[in-house]
Design a protein around this motif. Sequence first.
Motif, PDB file in Angstrom:
ATOM      1  N   SER A   1       0.856  -1.034   0.037  1.00  0.00           N
ATOM      2  CA  SER A   1       0.228  -0.022  -0.040  1.00  0.00           C
ATOM      3  C   SER A   1       0.803   1.208  -0.073  1.00  0.00           C
ATOM      4  CB  SER A   1      -0.974   0.077   1.207  1.00  0.00           C
ATOM      5  OG  SER A   1      -1.617   1.389   1.394  1.00  0.00           O
ATOM      6  N   ARG A   2       0.311   2.372  -0.436  1.00  0.00           N
ATOM      7  CA  ARG A   2       0.993   3.625  -0.534  1.00  0.00           C
ATOM      8  C   ARG A   2       0.698   4.437   0.572  1.00  0.00           C
ATOM      9  NH1 ARG A   2       1.316   5.924  -6.332  1.00  0.00           N
ATOM     10  NH2 ARG A   2       1.789   7.588  -5.060  1.00  0.00           N
ATOM     11  N   ARG A   3      -0.458   4.114   1.514  1.00  0.00           N
ATOM     12  CA  ARG A   3      -1.153   4.913   2.559  1.00  0.00           C
ATOM     13  C   ARG A   3      -0.154   4.834   3.632  1.00  0.00           C
ATOM     14  NH1 ARG A   3      -5.889   2.537   5.634  1.00  0.00           N
ATOM     15  NH2 ARG A   3      -5.605   3.485   7.364  1.00  0.00           N
ATOM     16  N   LYS A   4      -0.039   6.045   4.128  1.00  0.00           N
ATOM     17  CA  LYS A   4       0.812   6.105   5.620  1.00  0.00           C
ATOM     18  C   LYS A   4       0.207   6.239   6.652  1.00  0.00           C
ATOM     19  CE  LYS A   4       5.215   7.677   3.520  1.00  0.00           C
ATOM     20  NZ  LYS A   4       4.851   7.641   2.225  1.00  0.00           N
ATOM     21  N   PHE A   5       0.099   5.459   7.847  1.00  0.00           N
ATOM     22  CA  PHE A   5      -0.721   5.813   8.939  1.00  0.00           C
ATOM     23  C   PHE A   5       0.026   5.534  10.331  1.00  0.00           C
ATOM     24  CE2 PHE A   5      -0.370   1.078   7.820  1.00  0.00           C
ATOM     25  CZ  PHE A   5      -0.345   0.539   9.270  1.00  0.00           C
ATOM     26  N   ILE A   6      -0.721   5.842  11.224  1.00  0.00           N
ATOM     27  CA  ILE A   6      -0.330   5.337  12.775  1.00  0.00           C
ATOM     28  C   ILE A   6      -1.457   4.816  13.599  1.00  0.00           C
ATOM     29  CG2 ILE A   6      -0.750   7.812  13.225  1.00  0.00           C
ATOM     30  CD1 ILE A   6       1.851   7.940  14.779  1.00  0.00           C
ATOM     31  N   PHE A   7      -1.058   4.162  14.533  1.00  0.00           N
ATOM     32  CA  PHE A   7      -2.076   3.741  15.449  1.00  0.00           C
ATOM     33  C   PHE A   7      -2.432   4.632  16.573  1.00  0.00           C
ATOM     34  CE2 PHE A   7      -0.543  -0.585  14.138  1.00  0.00           C
ATOM     35  CZ  PHE A   7      -1.723  -1.084  13.517  1.00  0.00           C
ATOM     36  N   ARG A   8      -3.496   4.838  17.005  1.00  0.00           N
ATOM     37  CA  ARG A   8      -3.981   5.784  18.078  1.00  0.00           C
ATOM     38  C   ARG A   8      -3.954   4.807  19.094  1.00  0.00           C
ATOM     39  NH1 ARG A   8      -7.087  10.571  16.600  1.00  0.00           N
ATOM     40  NH2 ARG A   8      -7.533  10.329  14.626  1.00  0.00           N
ATOM     41  N   PHE A   9      -3.851   5.678  20.504  1.00  0.00           N
ATOM     42  CA  PHE A   9      -4.046   4.755  21.765  1.00  0.00           C
ATOM     43  C   PHE A   9      -5.329   3.786  21.912  1.00  0.00           C
ATOM     44  CE2 PHE A   9      -1.106   5.917  25.463  1.00  0.00           C
ATOM     45  CZ  PHE A   9      -0.021   5.934  24.945  1.00  0.00           C
ATOM     46  N   ASN A  10      -6.325   4.049  21.419  1.00  0.00           N
ATOM     47  CA  ASN A  10      -7.659   3.494  21.465  1.00  0.00           C
ATOM     48  C   ASN A  10      -7.506   2.234  20.397  1.00  0.00           C
ATOM     49  OD1 ASN A  10      -8.078   4.387  18.850  1.00  0.00           O
ATOM     50  ND2 ASN A  10     -10.002   5.650  19.721  1.00  0.00           N
TER      51      ASN A  10
END
Length: 197
Positions: A172-181
């Motif tokens: 995937s080209r999508r960059k992301f990050i997890f949230r605390f929840n």
Amino acid sequence: MSTNLSRFFRQRRLTLGLRHGQVAERTGHRKCKTANLLCLFEERGDINAALFRKLQAALDITDAEVEEYLERDRREHLDAWLQWVNQPIEPHLVMRAMAGIPVYRSMPGGLKSLDEMEEFASEFAKTYHKLVWLCPGTRRFTVRFDEEGKKIEVVEATPDTITTPWMQFASSRRKFIFRFNGSVKSLTQPERHGPKG
């Protein structure tokens, strides 16, 4: 997303009456795989630099033409980035939970000044004994803290860098990050596309 450069290449291919496979043959690469890469270049604007040069020769495109369209793409990217970087954001932290896993956490309400936010970020880093990046309501810079809560770096934003850690799946080209929840937050920074490598 296509680019000025990739649309120009597509138009040249169509003007010459060539299909992707025919262009692939002209580059001297395996027809099917290269045809797929040429399709992706026309659609997304990304391509390996070595293949790009062969494609340029196959379509008889000059260096001056390439530079003209690359410059258009650079200007558009910079304009998009300047608009993006100047938008205010919610102040937050990014913590390196473990190698390759950054986690996003909103700042508690009531913290207004940079000093207050830095103090909170420092304590947070010390408490969890993790690297922490403070994003203080602007995308123009981040403040980095080590595992002991010591402020170690201020990172200025540039059009070609993301100032906090992020994740991306290989497919995937999508960059992301997890949230605390546990939910996922997508990163929206404009990206520059074109020949790479």
